[in-house]
Design a protein around this motif. Structure first.
Motif, PDB file in Angstrom:
ATOM      1  N   ASN A  77       0.816  -1.215   0.000  1.00 59.14           N
ATOM      2  CA  ASN A  77       0.000   0.000   0.000  1.00 59.14           C
ATOM      3  C   ASN A  77       0.852   1.268   0.000  1.00 59.14           C
ATOM      4  O   ASN A  77       0.319   2.367   0.053  1.00 59.14           O
ATOM      5  CB  ASN A  77      -0.974  -0.003   1.179  1.00 59.14           C
ATOM      6  N   GLY A  78       2.179   1.123  -0.035  1.00 58.03           N
ATOM      7  CA  GLY A  78       3.066   2.281  -0.143  1.00 58.03           C
ATOM      8  C   GLY A  78       3.113   3.167   1.086  1.00 58.03           C
ATOM      9  O   GLY A  78       3.341   4.369   0.976  1.00 58.03           O
ATOM     10  N   GLN A  79       2.946   2.593   2.267  1.00 58.57           N
ATOM     11  CA  GLN A  79       2.940   3.354   3.521  1.00 58.57           C
ATOM     12  C   GLN A  79       4.241   4.155   3.661  1.00 58.57           C
ATOM     13  O   GLN A  79       5.331   3.639   3.479  1.00 58.57           O
ATOM     14  CB  GLN A  79       2.786   2.374   4.689  1.00 58.57           C
ATOM     15  N   LYS A  80       4.113   5.441   3.978  1.00 62.49           N
ATOM     16  CA  LYS A  80       5.265   6.339   4.113  1.00 62.49           C
ATOM     17  C   LYS A  80       5.744   6.357   5.565  1.00 62.49           C
ATOM     18  O   LYS A  80       5.026   5.967   6.478  1.00 62.49           O
ATOM     19  CB  LYS A  80       4.887   7.759   3.689  1.00 62.49           C
ATOM     20  N   PHE A  81       6.965   6.865   5.776  1.00 61.45           N
ATOM     21  CA  PHE A  81       7.512   6.966   7.130  1.00 61.45           C
ATOM     22  C   PHE A  81       8.395   8.198   7.248  1.00 61.45           C
ATOM     23  O   PHE A  81       8.928   8.694   6.257  1.00 61.45           O
ATOM     24  CB  PHE A  81       8.287   5.701   7.506  1.00 61.45           C
ATOM     25  N   ASN A  83      10.365   8.538  10.523  1.00 57.30           N
ATOM     26  CA  ASN A  83      11.408   8.247  11.501  1.00 57.30           C
ATOM     27  C   ASN A  83      11.636   6.730  11.577  1.00 57.30           C
ATOM     28  O   ASN A  83      10.995   5.960  10.862  1.00 57.30           O
ATOM     29  CB  ASN A  83      11.045   8.823  12.875  1.00 57.30           C
ATOM     30  N   GLY A  84      12.536   6.319  12.469  1.00 63.77           N
ATOM     31  CA  GLY A  84      12.905   4.911  12.571  1.00 63.77           C
ATOM     32  C   GLY A  84      11.765   3.995  12.964  1.00 63.77           C
ATOM     33  O   GLY A  84      11.626   2.897  12.421  1.00 63.77           O
ATOM     34  N   PHE A  85      10.937   4.428  13.917  1.00 63.60           N
ATOM     35  CA  PHE A  85       9.811   3.591  14.342  1.00 63.60           C
ATOM     36  C   PHE A  85       8.788   3.449  13.216  1.00 63.60           C
ATOM     37  O   PHE A  85       8.244   2.367  12.988  1.00 63.60           O
ATOM     38  CB  PHE A  85       9.147   4.162  15.597  1.00 63.60           C
ATOM     39  N   GLU A  86       8.527   4.534  12.532  1.00 61.94           N
ATOM     40  CA  GLU A  86       7.600   4.483  11.398  1.00 61.94           C
ATOM     41  C   GLU A  86       8.185   3.648  10.261  1.00 61.94           C
ATOM     42  O   GLU A  86       7.443   3.003   9.530  1.00 61.94           O
ATOM     43  CB  GLU A  86       7.261   5.886  10.910  1.00 61.94           C
ATOM     44  N   LYS A  87       9.523   3.661  10.123  1.00 63.41           N
ATOM     45  CA  LYS A  87      10.173   2.865   9.086  1.00 63.41           C
ATOM     46  C   LYS A  87       9.924   1.381   9.328  1.00 63.41           C
ATOM     47  O   LYS A  87       9.639   0.634   8.391  1.00 63.41           O
ATOM     48  CB  LYS A  87      11.673   3.150   9.065  1.00 63.41           C
ATOM     49  N   ILE A  88      10.016   0.964  10.582  1.00 61.48           N
ATOM     50  CA  ILE A  88       9.746  -0.435  10.920  1.00 61.48           C
ATOM     51  C   ILE A  88       8.294  -0.772  10.607  1.00 61.48           C
ATOM     52  O   ILE A  88       8.001  -1.791   9.992  1.00 61.48           O
ATOM     53  CB  ILE A  88      10.072  -0.717  12.408  1.00 61.48           C
ATOM     54  N   ASP A  89       7.386   0.112  10.994  1.00 62.09           N
ATOM     55  CA  ASP A  89       5.961  -0.125  10.750  1.00 62.09           C
ATOM     56  C   ASP A  89       5.640  -0.114   9.257  1.00 62.09           C
ATOM     57  O   ASP A  89       4.759  -0.835   8.803  1.00 62.09           O
ATOM     58  CB  ASP A  89       5.110   0.921  11.484  1.00 62.09           C
ATOM     59  N   ALA A  90       6.355   0.696   8.500  1.00 57.54           N
ATOM     60  CA  ALA A  90       6.099   0.813   7.064  1.00 57.54           C
ATOM     61  C   ALA A  90       6.789  -0.293   6.263  1.00 57.54           C
ATOM     62  O   ALA A  90       6.547  -0.434   5.077  1.00 57.54           O
ATOM     63  CB  ALA A  90       6.556   2.176   6.552  1.00 57.54           C
ATOM     64  N   GLY A  91       7.625  -1.072   6.933  1.00 54.52           N
ATOM     65  CA  GLY A  91       8.317  -2.149   6.238  1.00 54.52           C
ATOM     66  C   GLY A  91       7.419  -3.364   6.048  1.00 54.52           C
ATOM     67  O   GLY A  91       6.588  -3.676   6.895  1.00 54.52           O
ATOM     68  N   SER A  92       7.640  -4.050   4.950  1.00 50.01           N
ATOM     69  CA  SER A  92       6.794  -5.191   4.617  1.00 50.01           C
ATOM     70  C   SER A  92       7.435  -6.534   4.951  1.00 50.01           C
ATOM     71  O   SER A  92       6.742  -7.491   5.236  1.00 50.01           O
ATOM     72  CB  SER A  92       6.451  -5.143   3.130  1.00 50.01           C
ATOM     73  N   PHE A  93       8.764  -6.580   4.906  1.00 42.90           N
ATOM     74  CA  PHE A  93       9.450  -7.866   5.073  1.00 42.90           C
ATOM     75  C   PHE A  93      10.243  -7.912   6.348  1.00 42.90           C
ATOM     76  O   PHE A  93      11.057  -7.023   6.591  1.00 42.90           O
ATOM     77  CB  PHE A  93      10.408  -8.105   3.905  1.00 42.90           C
ATOM     78  N   PRO A  94      10.034  -8.928   7.168  1.00 45.39           N
ATOM     79  CA  PRO A  94       8.995  -9.966   7.140  1.00 45.39           C
ATOM     80  C   PRO A  94       7.730  -9.457   7.828  1.00 45.39           C
ATOM     81  O   PRO A  94       7.758  -8.446   8.520  1.00 45.39           O
ATOM     82  CB  PRO A  94       9.619 -11.108   7.936  1.00 45.39           C
TER      83      PRO A  94
END
Length: 165
Positions: A77-81, A83-94
């Motif tokens: 869904n192309g979730q944006k981020f 900061n670092g915490f949002e980057k983890i949440d926006a990551g798909s794998f795994p």
């Protein structure tokens, strides 16, 4: 198709999506903690199993979050981020949902199986599959992300089970 038929089909799709969204919530960490407590609370080895499962749960979160942080793969869904915490949440794998549900429910299935409670085991296994499906259906993950989550959660389950013997 008439407008009324189109509306009915759309309503059915919306209801289905709501059910799937509800199933994905089963992978929520707080709900998993409650399920673990409810499942193990009357078990004679609760004081042994619960801390081990809790430690495995946190280890799973740390490892999967680190993978998401250092090897970022965008979600479908192309979730944006920002900061670092949002980057983890926006990551798909795994898929951490898939990883945590497979670790916790495989562990609980094994404990229940060893205690002779065989009826709950297939229910737990079905829930693992449905939660993984929900992550792909809701476009939170690609299938490979869910499969990788299953792999990490299952691997952690087997490592911990091996260490307990």
């Amino acid at each position: 198709m008439e407008d009324k038929e189109v509306e009915q089909v759309s309503l059915k799709k919306t209801k289905y999506a709501e059910y799937i969204r509800d199933f994905t919530a089963i992978g929520n960490p707080f709900l998993l903690l409650l399920v673990t407590l409810a499942t193990l609370s009357s078990h004679p080895q609760f004081k042994t199993y619960f801390p081990i499962l809790l430690a495995g749960f946190f280890l799973n979160e740390i490892v999967c979050s680190a993978i998401k942080y250092f090897w970022h793969k965008p979600r479908p869904n192309g979730q944006k981020f920002k900061n670092g915490f949002e980057k983890i949440d926006a990551g798909s794998f795994p898929s951490i949902h898939s990883s945590r549900i497979s670790f916790v429910y495989l562990s609980l299935s094994y404990i229940q199986y060893m205690a002779g409670n065989l009826l709950i085991v297939p229910v737990f296994l079905i829930v693992i599959v449905v939660v993984g499906y929900s992550r792909v259906f809701l476009k939170k993950h690609f299938l490979v992300d869910v499969l990788a989550g299953y792999f990490f959660g299952s691997l952690l389950f087997f490592i911990i089970t091996f260490l307990l013997k």
